[in-house]
Structures are given as structure tokens and as C-alpha cells.
Design an enzyme around this catalytic site. Structure first.
Site, PDB file in Angstrom:
ATOM      1  CB  SER A   4      -1.264   0.075   0.894  1.00 51.17           C
ATOM      2  OG  SER A   4      -1.218   0.819   1.359  1.00 51.17           O
TER       3      SER A   4
ATOM      4  CE1 TYR B  54      -4.124  -2.200   5.477  1.00 53.48           C
ATOM      5  CE2 TYR B  54      -3.457  -0.212   4.798  1.00 53.48           C
ATOM      6  CZ  TYR B  54      -3.974  -1.485   4.423  1.00 53.48           C
ATOM      7  OH  TYR B  54      -3.589  -1.119   3.367  1.00 53.48           O
TER       8      TYR B  54
HETATM    9  N1  NAP Z   1      -8.872  -0.718  -0.290  1.00 49.97           N
HETATM   10  C1  NAP Z   1      -7.441   0.065  -0.651  1.00 49.97           C
HETATM   11  O1  NAP Z   1      -7.910   1.403  -0.055  1.00 49.97           O
HETATM   12  C2  NAP Z   1      -6.308  -0.839   0.103  1.00 49.97           C
HETATM   13  C3  NAP Z   1      -5.012  -0.172  -0.434  1.00 49.97           C
HETATM   14  C4  NAP Z   1      -3.932  -0.102  -0.278  1.00 49.97           C
HETATM   15  C5  NAP Z   1      -4.011  -1.419  -0.309  1.00 49.97           C
HETATM   16  N2  NAP Z   1      -4.592  -2.703  -0.378  1.00 49.97           N
HETATM   17  C6  NAP Z   1      -4.537  -3.767   0.259  1.00 49.97           C
HETATM   18  O2  NAP Z   1      -5.266  -5.029  -1.298  1.00 49.97           O
HETATM   19  C7  NAP Z   1      -5.825  -5.650  -0.229  1.00 49.97           C
HETATM   20  C8  NAP Z   1      -7.421  -6.062  -0.510  1.00 49.97           C
HETATM   21  O3  NAP Z   1      -7.890  -5.544   0.085  1.00 49.97           O
HETATM   22  P1  NAP Z   1      -9.126  -4.652  -0.601  1.00 49.97           P
HETATM   23  O4  NAP Z   1      -8.621  -3.742  -0.516  1.00 49.97           O
HETATM   24  O5  NAP Z   1      -9.247  -5.359  -2.139  1.00 49.97           O
HETATM   25  O6  NAP Z   1     -10.335  -5.080   0.473  1.00 49.97           O
HETATM   26  P2  NAP Z   1     -11.421  -6.399   0.530  1.00 49.97           P
HETATM   27  O7  NAP Z   1     -12.367  -6.055  -0.457  1.00 49.97           O
HETATM   28  O8  NAP Z   1     -11.759  -6.187   2.304  1.00 49.97           O
HETATM   29  O9  NAP Z   1     -10.400  -7.724   0.696  1.00 49.97           O
HETATM   30  C9  NAP Z   1     -10.064  -7.972   1.573  1.00 49.97           C
HETATM   31  C10 NAP Z   1      -9.516  -9.381   1.121  1.00 49.97           C
HETATM   32  O10 NAP Z   1      -8.906 -10.154   2.327  1.00 49.97           O
HETATM   33  C11 NAP Z   1      -9.166 -11.380   2.676  1.00 49.97           C
HETATM   34  N3  NAP Z   1      -8.691 -12.088   3.940  1.00 49.97           N
HETATM   35  C12 NAP Z   1      -8.823 -11.150   5.146  1.00 49.97           C
HETATM   36  N4  NAP Z   1      -7.984 -11.627   5.811  1.00 49.97           N
HETATM   37  C13 NAP Z   1      -7.888 -13.470   5.578  1.00 49.97           C
HETATM   38  C14 NAP Z   1      -7.412 -14.378   5.667  1.00 49.97           C
HETATM   39  N5  NAP Z   1      -6.542 -14.415   7.296  1.00 49.97           N
HETATM   40  N6  NAP Z   1      -7.256 -15.140   5.188  1.00 49.97           N
HETATM   41  C15 NAP Z   1      -7.726 -14.962   3.435  1.00 49.97           C
HETATM   42  N7  NAP Z   1      -8.197 -13.440   3.564  1.00 49.97           N
HETATM   43  C16 NAP Z   1      -8.374 -13.255   4.120  1.00 49.97           C
HETATM   44  C17 NAP Z   1     -10.972 -11.198   2.326  1.00 49.97           C
HETATM   45  O11 NAP Z   1     -11.794 -12.140   2.980  1.00 49.97           O
HETATM   46  P3  NAP Z   1     -12.915 -11.826   3.706  1.00 49.97           P
HETATM   47  O12 NAP Z   1     -14.297 -12.323   2.734  1.00 49.97           O
HETATM   48  O13 NAP Z   1     -12.881 -13.805   3.521  1.00 49.97           O
HETATM   49  O14 NAP Z   1     -13.461 -11.260   4.710  1.00 49.97           O
HETATM   50  C18 NAP Z   1     -11.018 -10.413   1.355  1.00 49.97           C
HETATM   51  O15 NAP Z   1     -10.781 -11.463   0.478  1.00 49.97           O
HETATM   52  C19 NAP Z   1      -5.088  -6.260   1.133  1.00 49.97           C
HETATM   53  O16 NAP Z   1      -3.684  -6.158   1.861  1.00 49.97           O
HETATM   54  C20 NAP Z   1      -5.414  -4.432   1.874  1.00 49.97           C
HETATM   55  O17 NAP Z   1      -4.473  -4.094   2.971  1.00 49.97           O
HETATM   56  C21 NAP Z   1      -6.170  -2.275  -0.095  1.00 49.97           C
END
Ligand code: NAP
Length: 274
Positions: A138, A151
Site C-alpha cells: 500500500s 496497518y
Molecule cells: N482498499 C484500499 O484502499 C487498499 C489500499 C492499499 C492496499 N490495499 C490492500 O489490498 C488488499 C486487498 O484489500 P481490498 O481493498 O481488496 O479489501 P477487501 O475487499 O476487504 O478484500 C480483502 C480480502 O482479504 C481477505 N482476507 C482477510 N483476512 C484473510 C485471511 N486470514 N485469509 C484469507 N483471506 C483473508 C478477505 O476475505 P473475507 O471475504 O473472508 O473477509 C477479502 O477477500 C489488502 O492487503 C489491503 O491491505 C487496499
């Protein structure tokens, strides 16, 4: 022979879009998730578009779950060409509001989950003498910010891991890529975990930052842009160490590069407190 990819956290957001984009790009993709009941939508799209996608269970917090998923993939496909470490969640709360458990849980998923998954596929990639590992970090892996130190520190740790392993894996033909999204419109913000404590001393700053983040998330970059960047990065013969995604990420990272530490701190304070 199809190239084979494994994506963690494919039930929604960036992981969901990345699994689809990789399959559309010709990878046979294991869209892994901890609850496979959430896999219906991706399987429906895969069926409609005739894509090679298999949904299997993988919880990055469980060594046993990772082992079973990797064994299943290897028994079926005998190889792995690409691992996308995407699973993660967002812990919110100032340092004094976090319990040690809050912080350990955050690292368990966002950092140790990545370590465990990488270690489970590395012997196969080393034997193949090829492979790509993409770590979804991120902009928060490069820039400190109040109210999200748990985080942020988990993503800083992931950056250090990624930057270091990149050198170690060169002799085995394995490439490491860091993806640095800014604010992306996904479920990350609706599923965020609040720190256990809420000391009134931090109420104002917590409310202010949370309000700003939730507003930004509404206007966030679509997750498809992150998926497209991942496809672009893995398609390069010589991928860069890092790929920022979104205008906000580019703006913050360029400001960080151009300014001294104190100038950058004043810039963030101005954004926060004016
Ligand atoms: N959205 C942003 O602004 C942003 C910015 C920078 C980086 N990121 C990074 O992008 C990545 C994906 O996030 P997202 O934004 O797409 O959010 P999201 O839609 O909430 O997706 C998160 C995913 O991670 C899964 N997860 C959480 N804990 C887990 C575990 N113990 N084992 C396996 N899967 C698990 C969730 O599964 P469940 O459905 O089971 O909860 C979901 O599929 C993360 O690493 C986040 O830090 C996001």
C-alpha cells in the site's frame, strides 16, 4: 501449458478483480478465499467467459489451510508461476488504543500470512527456476499516518520483506513485485477493525481521520486498476520493484521523494489539520 496463478483473498475487491484479470490474461487461476461460499460470483463470471478459475479454501492465518491449498494446486497443475499475496484487513486506532493482541492479529494476516504463503510455494518455484511473487502492499507501506499505525507498520514490514527477498530470489529466476495502491474503492473500509480501546484523548483525531478516509474511499480508485497494474507488471520482462496505483498514491509518493522528512511531515500536517 497454461501458466498457473494463486491469489489470496479473492472473495472481494482487489483479489477478486486480480483473479479475473489473470484468468482473462491466460493464467489458470486459483482464486483462494477463506470462505468458499463467497466464490459463487467469480465462478459465474468464469463460466460465462469460459475462464480457467478454480475457487479453493485458503486462510492465510492457518498454516494447515495454506498447505492443503498448495497441495491441491500442485496435485492438479504440478506448478505455480505466479503468487499474488493480497489478503489483508484494515486495523484502525491510535497506538494507545490498540491492545498488543490487536496489533499481533493485524501482523498475523497482513505480514505473517504473506510469509507463510510465500514459504509454502518457494520450493516449487525454486525447482522450476521461475516464478513471480506479487505482494499487495500500500502507499501506507511507505508513509506514516496517524490513527492507522497498526496497518501502516504491517505494510512497512511487508515492504522490507519484499525489498530484501527480491535480491535473494534472483539466482532462482524468481521475481518479486510490490504493488502500492492508494485509496481503492473496496470492502476494506466497511470491514475495518477498530482498536479495542477508545481513549477520549484520541477521540478528535480518530474521528477526523476516519471521516476523511471514509470520504476518500467513496471516491477511491476502482480495484480493476490495481488488477490491470498487476497484469502489466507481471507481463514485463524486467518488472520494477514497485508499482503505485491511483493518483493519490502517485501524488503522496512523489511528494515523499521530493521533500526532506521534515518538509514531508509539514505537508501531511497541513493536509490533516488545515
Ligand atoms: N482498499 C484500499 O484502499 C487498499 C489500499 C492499499 C492496499 N490495499 C490492500 O489490498 C488488499 C486487498 O484489500 P481490498 O481493498 O481488496 O479489501 P477487501 O475487499 O476487504 O478484500 C480483502 C480480502 O482479504 C481477505 N482476507 C482477510 N483476512 C484473510 C485471511 N486470514 N485469509 C484469507 N483471506 C483473508 C478477505 O476475505 P473475507 O471475504 O473472508 O473477509 C477479502 O477477500 C489488502 O492487503 C489491503 O491491505 C487496499
Amino acid at each position: 501449458m497454461d501458466k498457473v496463478a494463486l491469489v489470496t483473498g479473492s472473495s472481494s475487491g482487489i483479489g477478486f478483480e486480480t483473479a479475473l484479470a489473470l484468468a482473462r490474461h491466460g493464467y489458470y487461476t486459483y482464486a483462494t478465499m477463506r470462505d468458499t461460499k463467497k466464490g459463487d460470483k467469480i465462478l459465474e463470471i468464469a463460466k460465462k467467459e469460459n475462464l480457467g478459475i478454480n475457487v479453493i479454501e485458503l486462510d492465510v492465518n492457518s498454516e494447515d489451510s495454506i498447505k492443503k491449498a498448495v497441495e491441491k494446486m500442485l496435485s492438479e497443475k504440478k506448478r505455480i508461476d505466479l503468487l499474488v499475496n493480497n489478503a489483508g484487513y484494515f486495523l484502525v486506532g491510535c497506538l494507545e488504543d490498540m491492545t498488543e493482541k490487536d496489533l499481533r492479529d493485524q501482523f498475523e494476516t497482513n505480514f505473517f500470512g504473506v510469509v507463510r504463503t510465500i514459504q509454502s510455494i518457494l520450493p516449487t518455484m525454486r525447482n522450476q527456476k521461475s516464478g513471480i511473487i506479487v505482494n499487495v502492499s500500500s502507499v501506507a507501506g511507505r508513509i506514516g499516518f496517524p490513527v492507522t499505525p497498526g496497518y501502516i507498520s504491517s505494510k512497512f514490514a511487508l515492504e522490507g520483506l519484499s525489498e530484501s527477498m527480491r535480491y535473494e530470489l534472483v539466482p532462482f529466476g524468481i521475481k518479486t513485485i510490490i504493488i502500492e495502491p492508494g485509496v481503492i474503492k473496496t470492502n476494506l473500509f466497511s470491514t475495518l477493525k477498530k482498536a479495542t480501546r477508545s481513549d477520549p484523548a484520541y477521540k478528535d483525531i480518530t474521528q477526523k481521520v476516519m471521516k476523511g478516509l471514509l470520504m476518500m474511499s467513496e471516491m477511491g480508485t476502482p480495484p480493476q486498476e490495481v488488477a490491470n497494474t498487476i497484469v502489466k507488471a507481471i507481463s514485463s520482462d524486467n518488472p520494477l520493484p514497485r508499482y503505485p496505483v491511483g493518483n493519490d498514491a502517485i501524488m503522496f509518493l512523489e511528494a515523499k521523494k521530493a521533500k526532506t522528512d521534515i518538509e514531508f511531515e509539514n505537508y501531511i500536517k497541513k493536509e490533516l489539520f488545515s
